[in-house]
Design a protein around this motif. Structure first.
Motif, short mmCIF file in Angstrom:
data_model
loop_
_atom_site.label_atom_id
_atom_site.label_comp_id
_atom_site.label_asym_id
_atom_site.label_seq_id
_atom_site.Cartn_x
_atom_site.Cartn_y
_atom_site.Cartn_z
N GLY A 23 0.81 -1.22 0.00
CA GLY A 23 0.00 0.00 0.00
C GLY A 23 0.84 1.26 0.00
N SER A 24 1.95 1.23 0.72
CA SER A 24 2.84 2.38 0.77
C SER A 24 3.45 2.68 -0.61
CB SER A 24 3.95 2.11 1.79
OG SER A 24 4.95 3.07 1.72
N HIS A 25 3.90 1.63 -1.30
CA HIS A 25 4.48 1.83 -2.63
C HIS A 25 3.42 2.25 -3.64
CE1 HIS A 25 8.36 0.76 -1.26
NE2 HIS A 25 8.06 -0.51 -1.00
N GLN A 26 2.21 1.75 -3.45
CA GLN A 26 1.11 2.19 -4.33
C GLN A 26 0.88 3.69 -4.15
OE1 GLN A 26 -2.57 2.46 -2.78
NE2 GLN A 26 -2.59 3.91 -4.45
N ARG A 78 -6.21 -2.44 -3.16
CA ARG A 78 -7.29 -2.58 -2.17
C ARG A 78 -7.94 -3.97 -2.26
NH1 ARG A 78 -9.49 1.92 -3.10
NH2 ARG A 78 -10.89 1.24 -4.75
N GLU A 79 -8.28 -4.39 -3.49
CA GLU A 79 -8.94 -5.70 -3.66
C GLU A 79 -7.99 -6.85 -3.31
OE1 GLU A 79 -10.63 -6.04 -7.57
OE2 GLU A 79 -11.90 -4.28 -7.29
N PHE A 80 -6.72 -6.72 -3.69
CA PHE A 80 -5.75 -7.78 -3.38
C PHE A 80 -5.57 -7.90 -1.86
CE2 PHE A 80 -1.49 -9.40 -2.55
CZ PHE A 80 -1.53 -10.58 -3.25
N SER A 81 -5.49 -6.76 -1.17
CA SER A 81 -5.32 -6.78 0.29
C SER A 81 -6.53 -7.41 0.97
CB SER A 81 -5.09 -5.36 0.81
OG SER A 81 -3.88 -4.85 0.30
N ARG A 89 -8.91 -18.51 -2.74
CA ARG A 89 -7.61 -18.59 -3.42
C ARG A 89 -7.77 -18.27 -4.92
NH1 ARG A 89 -2.13 -18.58 -2.23
NH2 ARG A 89 -1.24 -18.73 -4.29
N ASN A 90 -8.87 -18.71 -5.51
CA ASN A 90 -9.12 -18.40 -6.93
C ASN A 90 -9.30 -16.89 -7.13
OD1 ASN A 90 -8.93 -21.07 -7.71
ND2 ASN A 90 -11.15 -21.42 -7.65
N ARG A 91 -9.88 -16.22 -6.13
CA ARG A 91 -10.02 -14.75 -6.20
C ARG A 91 -8.64 -14.09 -6.24
NH1 ARG A 91 -11.71 -10.33 -7.99
NH2 ARG A 91 -11.90 -8.63 -6.55
N ILE A 92 -7.74 -14.56 -5.41
CA ILE A 92 -6.38 -14.03 -5.40
C ILE A 92 -5.71 -14.29 -6.75
CG2 ILE A 92 -4.06 -14.33 -4.40
CD1 ILE A 92 -5.48 -14.81 -1.69
N ASP A 93 -5.87 -15.51 -7.28
CA ASP A 93 -5.26 -15.85 -8.57
C ASP A 93 -5.82 -15.01 -9.71
OD1 ASP A 93 -3.65 -17.71 -7.32
OD2 ASP A 93 -4.96 -19.42 -7.79
N SER A 94 -7.13 -14.72 -9.67
CA SER A 94 -7.71 -13.90 -10.74
C SER A 94 -7.20 -12.45 -10.65
CB SER A 94 -9.24 -13.93 -10.70
OG SER A 94 -9.74 -13.23 -9.60
N LEU A 95 -6.99 -11.97 -9.43
CA LEU A 95 -6.40 -10.64 -9.27
C LEU A 95 -4.97 -10.61 -9.80
CD1 LEU A 95 -7.75 -9.72 -5.74
CD2 LEU A 95 -8.23 -8.49 -7.86
#
Length: 191
Positions: free
Chosen positions: A88-91, A112-115, A138-144
């Motif tokens: 988030g800081s680098h973003q 935001r969505e990945f976090s 986990r599939n949500r993380i992979d799709s992101l």
């Protein structure tokens, strides 16, 4: 006035004129180079570096998630939280140095969505939820991650390429400046 003195005065006048033109060209070149350096170093480069660091944090989170799946130690979860905070800081750093509003919004939304997806996944693992629920998270993380690879990485490569183009422009300006000064010097000595 003798011919020698007239020639000498003419040569000095041409030399001073050439020197003045060369100095004028030199100042113009310096301004162009300073402008390009400001564009590359003042805007593009910090944004690209922030986006690259964000990517490093992203893959650090993924590595830690794999460890956490097999060994649910609190220290690993804390490392994940620190990596997400760093992401988030680098973003935020990228936002400060990038001028494309839509891309800035896209990166912010992604982080935001990945976090959230990562935090949700950790909670499911902690609570011992069913394999189906864990797989969906986990599939949500992979799709992101797929979205990141398709939309953010190419943009990062484009920013790096543009930075190199600007640096090459600085080299071109310097080369053109040297060629002009050499031709002015040759012209002045031939007069």
């Amino acid at each position: 006035m003798s011919i020698r003195l007239k020639l000498l005065a003419g040569f000095l006048l041409v030399s001073l004129l050439t020197l003045g033109v060369s100095l004028g060209i030199s100042l113009t070149v310096q301004q162009k180079v300073a402008s390009l350096i400001s564009d590359v170093g003042g805007k593009k480069l910090p944004g690209v570096i922030a986006l690259s660091r964000m990517e490093a944090d992203l893959y650090q989170v993924l590595f830690l998630l794999e460890r956490y799946e097999s060994d649910r130690e609190i220290s690993i979860r804390e490392d994940i939280e620190r990596s997400l905070a760093s992401l988030g800081s680098h973003q935020t750093g990228h936002t400060l140095y990038h001028d494309g509003e839509s891309f800035i919004a896209f990166v912010e939304t992604f982080v935001r969505e990945f976090s959230r997806a990562t935090a949700g996944y950790i909670l499911l693992l902690q609570r011992g939820k069913s394999a189906g629920e864990i797989e969906v998270a986990r599939n949500r993380i992979d799709s992101l991650l797929d979205r990141y690879r398709q939309d953010i990485i190419p943009h990062l490569h484009e920013d790096v390429r543009e930075g190199y183009v600007k640096i090459n422009q600085i080299d071109d300006i310097n080369r053109d400046s040297r060629n002009l000064m050499i031709s002015n010097g040759i012209h002045a000595t031939s007069c």
